[in-house]
Design a protein around this motif. Structure first.
Motif, PDB file in Angstrom:
ATOM      1  N   ARG A 292       0.833  -1.209   0.000  1.00  0.00           N
ATOM      2  CA  ARG A 292       0.000   0.000   0.000  1.00  0.00           C
ATOM      3  C   ARG A 292       0.864   1.253   0.000  1.00  0.00           C
ATOM      4  N   LEU A 293       1.929   1.247   0.780  1.00  0.00           N
ATOM      5  CA  LEU A 293       2.839   2.395   0.792  1.00  0.00           C
ATOM      6  C   LEU A 293       3.436   2.632  -0.592  1.00  0.00           C
ATOM      7  N   VAL A 294       3.860   1.557  -1.242  1.00  0.00           N
ATOM      8  CA  VAL A 294       4.430   1.683  -2.585  1.00  0.00           C
ATOM      9  C   VAL A 294       3.417   2.312  -3.530  1.00  0.00           C
ATOM     10  N   SER A 295       2.195   1.781  -3.513  1.00  0.00           N
ATOM     11  CA  SER A 295       1.159   2.256  -4.418  1.00  0.00           C
ATOM     12  C   SER A 295       0.802   3.715  -4.158  1.00  0.00           C
ATOM     13  N   VAL A 383       0.984   1.773 -11.462  1.00  0.00           N
ATOM     14  CA  VAL A 383       1.253   0.350 -11.316  1.00  0.00           C
ATOM     15  C   VAL A 383       0.398  -0.197 -10.182  1.00  0.00           C
ATOM     16  N   GLY A 384      -0.175  -1.348 -10.393  1.00  0.00           N
ATOM     17  CA  GLY A 384      -0.932  -2.039  -9.345  1.00  0.00           C
ATOM     18  C   GLY A 384      -0.347  -3.410  -9.108  1.00  0.00           C
ATOM     19  N   ARG A 385      -0.283  -3.797  -7.862  1.00  0.00           N
ATOM     20  CA  ARG A 385       0.215  -5.136  -7.514  1.00  0.00           C
ATOM     21  C   ARG A 385      -0.695  -5.700  -6.426  1.00  0.00           C
ATOM     22  N   VAL A 386      -1.224  -6.877  -6.644  1.00  0.00           N
ATOM     23  CA  VAL A 386      -2.138  -7.506  -5.694  1.00  0.00           C
ATOM     24  C   VAL A 386      -1.743  -8.971  -5.526  1.00  0.00           C
ATOM     25  N   GLU A 387      -1.664  -9.393  -4.296  1.00  0.00           N
ATOM     26  CA  GLU A 387      -1.494 -10.803  -3.971  1.00  0.00           C
ATOM     27  C   GLU A 387      -2.755 -11.263  -3.241  1.00  0.00           C
ATOM     28  N   ARG A 388      -3.336 -12.333  -3.721  1.00  0.00           N
ATOM     29  CA  ARG A 388      -4.583 -12.844  -3.142  1.00  0.00           C
ATOM     30  C   ARG A 388      -4.384 -14.323  -2.829  1.00  0.00           C
ATOM     31  N   THR A 389      -4.586 -14.689  -1.567  1.00  0.00           N
ATOM     32  CA  THR A 389      -4.396 -16.074  -1.152  1.00  0.00           C
ATOM     33  C   THR A 389      -5.643 -16.571  -0.445  1.00  0.00           C
ATOM     34  N   VAL A 397      -0.853 -10.600  -9.167  1.00  0.00           N
ATOM     35  CA  VAL A 397      -1.098  -9.818 -10.380  1.00  0.00           C
ATOM     36  C   VAL A 397      -0.349  -8.489 -10.269  1.00  0.00           C
ATOM     37  N   GLU A 398       0.395  -8.162 -11.308  1.00  0.00           N
ATOM     38  CA  GLU A 398       1.026  -6.850 -11.429  1.00  0.00           C
ATOM     39  C   GLU A 398       0.620  -6.262 -12.773  1.00  0.00           C
ATOM     40  N   ILE A 399       0.232  -4.980 -12.767  1.00  0.00           N
ATOM     41  CA  ILE A 399      -0.162  -4.339 -14.021  1.00  0.00           C
ATOM     42  C   ILE A 399       0.369  -2.914 -14.055  1.00  0.00           C
ATOM     43  N   ASP A 400       0.947  -2.553 -15.178  1.00  0.00           N
ATOM     44  CA  ASP A 400       1.421  -1.185 -15.423  1.00  0.00           C
ATOM     45  C   ASP A 400       0.599  -0.637 -16.574  1.00  0.00           C
ATOM     46  N   ALA A 457      -6.020  -5.025  -8.892  1.00  0.00           N
ATOM     47  CA  ALA A 457      -4.758  -4.417  -9.340  1.00  0.00           C
ATOM     48  C   ALA A 457      -5.020  -3.277 -10.317  1.00  0.00           C
ATOM     49  N   PHE A 458      -6.011  -3.449 -11.196  1.00  0.00           N
ATOM     50  CA  PHE A 458      -6.358  -2.380 -12.142  1.00  0.00           C
ATOM     51  C   PHE A 458      -6.840  -1.141 -11.391  1.00  0.00           C
ATOM     52  N   LYS A 459      -7.700  -1.332 -10.396  1.00  0.00           N
ATOM     53  CA  LYS A 459      -8.196  -0.207  -9.600  1.00  0.00           C
ATOM     54  C   LYS A 459      -7.036   0.499  -8.883  1.00  0.00           C
ATOM     55  N   GLN A 460      -6.115  -0.309  -8.325  1.00  0.00           N
ATOM     56  CA  GLN A 460      -4.965   0.264  -7.629  1.00  0.00           C
ATOM     57  C   GLN A 460      -4.108   1.085  -8.589  1.00  0.00           C
ATOM     58  N   ALA A 461      -3.892   0.559  -9.782  1.00  0.00           N
ATOM     59  CA  ALA A 461      -3.056   1.252 -10.754  1.00  0.00           C
ATOM     60  C   ALA A 461      -3.688   2.554 -11.234  1.00  0.00           C
ATOM     61  N   LEU A 462      -5.011   2.593 -11.322  1.00  0.00           N
ATOM     62  CA  LEU A 462      -5.688   3.819 -11.777  1.00  0.00           C
ATOM     63  C   LEU A 462      -5.439   4.995 -10.841  1.00  0.00           C
ATOM     64  N   GLY A 463      -5.231   4.707  -9.556  1.00  0.00           N
ATOM     65  CA  GLY A 463      -4.971   5.782  -8.603  1.00  0.00           C
ATOM     66  C   GLY A 463      -6.141   6.733  -8.489  1.00  0.00           C
ATOM     67  N   ASP A 464      -5.846   8.036  -8.538  1.00  0.00           N
ATOM     68  CA  ASP A 464      -6.898   9.037  -8.315  1.00  0.00           C
ATOM     69  C   ASP A 464      -7.702   9.357  -9.578  1.00  0.00           C
ATOM     70  N   LYS A 465      -7.319   8.811 -10.737  1.00  0.00           N
ATOM     71  CA  LYS A 465      -8.031   8.967 -12.016  1.00  0.00           C
ATOM     72  C   LYS A 465      -7.986  10.385 -12.572  1.00  0.00           C
ATOM     73  N   VAL A 466      -7.189  11.228 -11.984  1.00  0.00           N
ATOM     74  CA  VAL A 466      -7.085  12.607 -12.465  1.00  0.00           C
ATOM     75  C   VAL A 466      -6.481  12.617 -13.869  1.00  0.00           C
ATOM     76  N   GLY A 467      -7.124  13.330 -14.785  1.00  0.00           N
ATOM     77  CA  GLY A 467      -6.594  13.537 -16.123  1.00  0.00           C
ATOM     78  C   GLY A 467      -6.884  12.436 -17.118  1.00  0.00           C
ATOM     79  N   ILE A 468      -7.613  11.375 -16.725  1.00  0.00           N
ATOM     80  CA  ILE A 468      -7.878  10.287 -17.669  1.00  0.00           C
ATOM     81  C   ILE A 468      -9.089  10.618 -18.536  1.00  0.00           C
ATOM     82  N   TYR A 469      -9.242   9.866 -19.642  1.00  0.00           N
ATOM     83  CA  TYR A 469     -10.410  10.052 -20.494  1.00  0.00           C
ATOM     84  C   TYR A 469     -11.679   9.554 -19.808  1.00  0.00           C
ATOM     85  N   ARG A 470     -11.584   8.508 -19.027  1.00  0.00           N
ATOM     86  CA  ARG A 470     -12.657   7.896 -18.243  1.00  0.00           C
ATOM     87  C   ARG A 470     -13.513   6.948 -19.077  1.00  0.00           C
ATOM     88  N   PHE A 471     -13.943   7.349 -20.259  1.00  0.00           N
ATOM     89  CA  PHE A 471     -14.801   6.511 -21.086  1.00  0.00           C
ATOM     90  C   PHE A 471     -13.990   5.901 -22.240  1.00  0.00           C
TER      91      PHE A 471
END
Length: 576
Positions: A292-295, A383-389, A397-400, A457-471
């Motif tokens: 979480r700190l990294v993200s 970047v999003g990284r999620v470990e699920r056990t 899962v890691e996604i950039d 992981a996708f949600k984590q990578a999106l972050g605050d969504k500032v400046g994206i197209y969204r649609f």
């Protein structure tokens, strides 16, 4: 007349040096010494009291000189967690991993001999080398803090050191050293001397990868050192240990002090080893907080080194000490390790980490001696990284989102791997997926849990969504089949999905009825609205594949940044 160290007959190599130690300040949040922030659980405290009470009855006698029971239990722990069988003869214990390293250098280093480490790394290695009269050689690291293998090989061949230190995960940078690099350096060391190679695994329990203990097989000059200070939450115990060939264990006993491990230390460590399952659950919590700190640091705009430890290195600062002081002024103590431009923060409790993140967000308000992260820094950090056990699966899962379409997929379900590969390649996402599931039953849990982790992981990578197209939307034909996908990165999960009925149920081991469930799972975790429509198609392979390709491109278009909307959240509500 004043009298100081310089007036004493101190050895020349110690003059002008400072003792090791981090600042010990009374502040609300201390995240500077990589301690485990969780106190020992009460049942363990009670067990320690029982064992120490029992040991106290015999304190008039010296303790077990060889710590046979403790070494036996440490070997059992390493065998269980390190995936490599070890016995008591392979293990040695001492007062902290620093004494372990000191004994190794007393045995294999010393006057007229040298040791090499790849810096920046654990600063006690050169200090202990100096204290044992061992010459120190500073080996090279790259700008990304990885070991420059070619340069390291040249340094070993040139200097022919007696001892080679490899710290993984590395302190203070946090990054792990790949096994193949360790093997290459071991081979280089044997060709040059041969030399002892010490792999310092003080933080290995926090790693995304496995211990290098299996590399001990057939390599008598290799040593792996460990500590109970970090994962076991026992920094106050001072107990370190090593695993190696029995001949190495015999050798270090030539320099050990008599009865070096007290009866109280041995009793306390044995009690802790009885509670490893509980203690390692705290490790999992800290790993999650570390990620979480990294993200969040990256989302704020800081550069962050990949971390496999219980700490995170972040920057970059023009004046590192001034940045450290500004964070301290907000009641949070982090570590300035002397790496130019970088600071290090230990993973704490969620509350402590929130306080730290608030402090570094406030730091963005300062201009001048405390720089804001460079413009565009955040563009490299989606970047999003999620470990699920779960009981059924283990998923990474890691996604950039700003990648180039590189993929590394392994779920054990061939067609699913192919679809996830399409998702990465057509979305231009760098995507890594590693799943170990209960495929001996069926593929359901493997497919479902992978989709859930991918969405998170996708949600984590999106972050605050500032400046994206969204649609985003895309229509993809694949021979006789057609898929239409529209996405809204809204923060509100909703799925509409239609596809032809009566298509073949199985594509290899992939159940085509799982496609909708994949989308449901992904949408729920990614928090997006998704409409997928396949108006026609005959071939089941084509029907599923065109959906994944269209989804990939719709997600790509929606998540891309709009250059005309920099700094703007694409919502009239002010939130997504």
């Amino acid at each position: 007349m004043s009298f100081g160290i310089d007036d004493l007959p101190v050895r020349d190599e110690l003059r002008g040096k400072s003792p090791y130690g981090a600042p010990q300040l009374d502040v609300p949040v201390r995240l500077n010494t990589n301690e485990n922030p969780y106190p020992l659980p009460e049942p363990l405290v009670e067990r320690i009291a029982e064992r120490v009470r029992e040991a106290a009855r015999n304190l008039n006698r010296y303790p077990d000189r060889d710590a046979v029971q403790l070494r036996t239990e440490l070997a059992a722990y390493l065998t269980k967690t390190g995936k490599y069988p070890l016995g008591m003869a392979n293990v040695w214990a001492a007062n902290g991993s620093n004494e372990v390293i000191q004994q190794l250098l007393q045995t294999f280093g010393g006057p007229g001999r040298t040791a090499i480490g790849f810096e920046p790394s654990y600063s006690m290695h050169p200090l202990i080398a100096r204290g044992t009269g061992t010459g120190w050689i500073s080996g090279p690291r790259g700008e990304d803090f990885t070991i420059d293998l070619a340069a390291a090989r040249r340094a070993i061949a040139e200097h022919r050191p007696d001892v080679v230190f490899i710290t993984t995960p590395n302190n203070p940078t946090g990054n792990a050293v790949p096994p193949e690099t360790v093997l290459a350096l071991y081979d280089a060391a044997q060709a040059a001397k041969p030399s002892m190679v010490i792999v310092d695994e003080a933080y290995i329990e926090f790693s995304h990868g496995d211990s290098l203990l299996p590399l001990l097989e057939g390599r008598p000059h290799l040593v792996v050192s460990r500590t109970m200070s970090k994962a076991f939450g026992a920094a106050g115990l001072r107990l370190g240990y090593l695993a190696a060939h029995p001949a190495v264990v015999d050798a270090v006993q030539l320099v050990r002090l008599p009865y070096h491990l007290s009866a109280v230390t041995q009793a306390t460590a044995l009690a802790a080893l009885e509670h490893t399952d509980t203690l390692l659950k705290y490790v999992e919590q800290l790993k999650s907080e570390r990620d979480r700190l990294v993200s969040e640091l990256r989302a704020i705009g800081y550069a962050v080194t990949e971390s496999d430890a219980n700490f995170v290195q972040f920057g970059r600062f023009e004046d590192t000490h001034a940045a450290w002081q500004k964070i301290l002024d907000r009641g949070v103590l982090v570590r300035d390790n002397g790496v130019p431009g970088w600071l290090r923060v230990s993973a704490g409790t969620p509350k402590e980490n929130d306080a730290f993140l608030d402090a570094v967000r406030d730091l963005q308000c300062f201009v001048g001696d405390i720089p804001t992260p460079p413009e565009g820094a955040g563009r490299m950090s989606r970047v999003g990284r999620v470990e699920r056990t779960t009981k059924e699966t283990s998923v990474l899962v890691e996604i950039d989102l700003d990648g180039t379409g590189r993929t590394d997929i392994a779920t054990g379900v061939g067609f699913y791997d192919h679809m996830l590969d399409q998702l990465g390649r057509h979305g231009l996402f760098d995507l890594t997926v590693k799943t170990d599931g209960d495929l001996h039953i069926d593929s359901h849990h493997t497919i479902e849990d992978t989709a859930l982790a991918l969405g998170a992981a996708f949600k984590q990578a999106l972050g605050d969504k500032v400046g994206i197209y969204r649609f985003g939307n895309c229509t993809v034909p694949l021979d006789e089949s057609l898929a239409q996908v529209t996405v809204d990165l809204s923060g509100r999960p909703y799925l509409v999905h239609t596809e032809p009925e009566n298509m073949a149920q199985m594509i290899g081991e992939y159940d085509t009825t799982m496609t909708r469930h994949i989308l449901e799972s992904f949408v729920a975790q990614a928090q997006i609205a998704l409409h997928v429509h396949v108006p026609y198609g005959r071939n089941a392979h084509h029907i599923v594949e065109c959906q994944f390709k269209a989804l990939a491109r719709a997600l790509r278009y929606a998540s891309e940044r709009d250059p005309r909307a920099a700094g703007i959240l694409p919502s009239t509500k002010g939130a997504l």
